[in-house]
Design an enzyme around this catalytic site. Structure first.
Site, short mmCIF file in Angstrom:
data_model
loop_
_atom_site.label_atom_id
_atom_site.label_comp_id
_atom_site.label_asym_id
_atom_site.label_seq_id
_atom_site.Cartn_x
_atom_site.Cartn_y
_atom_site.Cartn_z
N SER A 180 89.94 -19.18 -23.23
CA SER A 180 89.02 -19.90 -22.04
C SER A 180 90.24 -21.08 -21.81
O SER A 180 90.22 -21.46 -20.48
CB SER A 180 87.86 -20.29 -22.19
OG SER A 180 87.57 -21.00 -23.50
N HIS A 208 86.93 -14.16 -19.59
CA HIS A 208 88.08 -14.34 -18.70
C HIS A 208 89.05 -13.25 -18.55
O HIS A 208 89.89 -13.38 -17.74
CB HIS A 208 88.89 -15.44 -19.13
CG HIS A 208 88.01 -16.69 -19.43
ND1 HIS A 208 87.57 -17.56 -18.31
CD2 HIS A 208 87.22 -17.05 -20.07
CE1 HIS A 208 86.91 -18.68 -18.40
NE2 HIS A 208 86.41 -18.36 -19.85
N LYS A 244 82.24 -15.02 -14.09
CA LYS A 244 83.51 -15.55 -13.64
C LYS A 244 84.17 -14.52 -12.58
O LYS A 244 83.85 -14.87 -11.13
CB LYS A 244 84.40 -15.54 -15.03
CG LYS A 244 83.41 -16.66 -15.65
CD LYS A 244 84.06 -16.82 -16.97
CE LYS A 244 83.63 -17.92 -17.90
NZ LYS A 244 82.16 -18.14 -18.17
C1 LIG Z 1 85.40 -17.38 -23.51
C2 LIG Z 1 83.72 -17.48 -23.09
N1 LIG Z 1 82.86 -16.75 -23.77
C3 LIG Z 1 81.66 -17.13 -23.34
C4 LIG Z 1 81.34 -18.04 -22.18
C5 LIG Z 1 79.96 -18.32 -21.78
O1 LIG Z 1 79.53 -17.38 -20.67
P1 LIG Z 1 78.48 -18.06 -19.83
O2 LIG Z 1 78.84 -19.06 -18.99
O3 LIG Z 1 77.97 -16.64 -18.78
O4 LIG Z 1 77.36 -18.49 -20.56
C6 LIG Z 1 82.42 -18.58 -21.67
C7 LIG Z 1 82.09 -19.59 -20.54
O5 LIG Z 1 81.44 -20.13 -19.92
C8 LIG Z 1 83.73 -18.50 -22.04
O6 LIG Z 1 84.72 -18.94 -21.43
#
Ligand SMILES: Cc1ncc(COP(=O)(O)O)c(C=O)c1O
Length: 411
Positions: A180, A208, A244
């Site tokens: 990320s 992502h 996303k």
């Molecule tokens: C790699 C990754 N996994 C999980 C999440 C968590 O997702 P959410 O924002 O839907 O809780 C994120 C970002 O928020 C992320 O960048």
């Protein structure tokens, strides 16, 4: 503050270190041009990769879902929160991903906690990439399994650690598909080969990668030409977000039907939390259609990201190569990174500084992201703002280690 001894001092410490954060207030649709705190900006910091979050068709789908099912889902999925829309979304996601089954949760954070804390427990070992997202780290912590953190995207280091854990009941490798904060892609074929040798399961967090990578936008596995459920291979479980590229919110886990059914029975974030709302589910259903039906968005995104990345590298910024729309401009220390963010802000470019605990001390950065909705002019203006800033301040690389071996999200 009575009962919270030391809180004031801790807050002061964060302020002094440049690590105190404040909220910014968005007053417009989440397109490439936004109004924040009363000023117009070009946005290059969101995860709205395909530009779907402002799409009228998604907004209409959300409104229609509210008309049919109301504003709240009224309970957890297993009690009163499961509508035909929730099941349609899960079937649609399974079909898109090429998986046997899928389940939907309210957030990606919950999905990662669900996977790690439900599939692993005492006597098991989780192998986790050192740059994994904080939600994976928290899932690991909650699982009570032993956690072995391997060097970033390094199958050899992973193999060494797997060899030391042959006695474990279960071995589960968890990795971001696209990282990320760095935008690089996990070496999934190599990880799967190692997993096969050591009879380990693999979980890929495609928050992502989903919608962005692969011809149909299926994500990291498709990018490498790997089947969603490899024949005779180790268990490969896919987690992804709807927040996303899909432009909505929520998350899914996709994989073999028995594993999904087990998670529905045992995963606490699924059982003990209200189901995603009808508006969210209705919009997400439409988003998956558009991810498949409009591949031009992925091509446009790839083209813009490649051009901007090349231009920032040409200007001399410390920007690694990579195939995704996440373009990390690594500056180094907190103060210098805040200064770059302030300068970009003056130029009307919204790209906040990313600081610890989100990234390790010494590798603070501006995390630039592009979307399919940016115009050529937007990209040129972002590049010009960086160029003026570079001329005045410059950037330099850095790296640090914090926490339990995981390098991100350990604060
Ligand atoms: C790699 C990754 N996994 C999980 C999440 C968590 O997702 P959410 O924002 O839907 O809780 C994120 C970002 O928020 C992320 O960048």
């Amino acid at each position: 503050m009575i009962g919270l001894a030391g809180l004031r001092e801790e807050m002061e410490g964060l302020r002094k270190a440049g690590l105190w954060r404040t909220l910014r207030r968005f007053e417009s649709l989440p397109g490439p041009r936004v109004v924040v705190d009363g000023r117009e900006y070009i946005l290059c910091a969101s995860n709205n990769y395909l530009g779907l979050a402002e799409d009228p068709r998604l907004r209409e789908a959300a409104v229609e879902a509210v008309r049919r099912f109301g504003t709240g889902s009224t309970g957890s999925r297993l009690i009163t929160g499961n509508t035909v829309l929730h099941e349609a979304l899960e079937e649609r996601i399974a079909r898109w991903k090429g998986a046997e089954a899928a389940m939907v949760l309210a957030t990606g954070y919950m999905a990662n906690v669900a996977i790690a804390s439900t599939l692993a427990g005492r006597g098991d070992v989780i192998f986790s990439d050192e740059l994994n997202h904080a939600s994976i780290i928290d899932g690991c912590r909650m699982s009570r399994a032993e956690v072995r953190v391997y060097r970033h995207a390094d199958p050899r280091d992973l193999e060494r650690r797997l060899a030391e854990a042959r006695g474990a009941r279960r071995r589960i490798i968890i990795t971001d598909g696209v990282f990320s904060m760095d935008g690089d892609v996990a070496p999934l074929p190599d990880l799967l080969a190692v997993a096969r040798r050591y009879e380990a399961a693999v979980v890929v967090d495609d928050a992502h990668g989903g919608g962005v990578l692969g011809e149909r936008g299926r994500g990291t596995a498709e990018y490498f030409g790997i089947e969603t459920e490899p024949e005779g291979g180790p268990l490969l479980l896919h987690m992804g977000t709807l927040s996303k590229a899909a432009g909505v919110e929520g998350a899914y886990i996709a994989g073999p039907r028995p594993v999904i059914a087990y998670l529905q029975n045992r995963a606490r974030p699924f059982i003990f939390s209200t189901a995603p709302s009808p508006a969210t589910v209705g919009a997400a259903l439409r988003a998956i259609d558009l991810i498949e039906e409009e591949p031009w968005r992925r091509r446009r995104l790839e083209d813009l990201a490649r051009r901007l990345r090349a231009e920032l590298r040409r200007q001399g910024w410390n920007v690694p190569e990579g195939p995704t729309p996440i373009i990390p401009v690594i500056v180094g220390d907190v103060e210098e990174t805040l200064a770059v963010a302030r300068r970009l802000d003056e130029e009307g470019v919204f790209a906040p500084a990313i600081r610890p605990p989100t990234v390790p001390a010494g590798s603070c950065r501006i995390r630039v992201t592009v979307t399919a909705a940016h115009s050529d002019e937007d990209i040129a203006r972002i590049a010009a703002a960086f160029e003026r800033c570079r001329a005045e301040k410059g950037g330099r690389p850095g790296a640090g280690m914090v926490g339990d071996g995981h390098r991100y999200g350990c604060g």
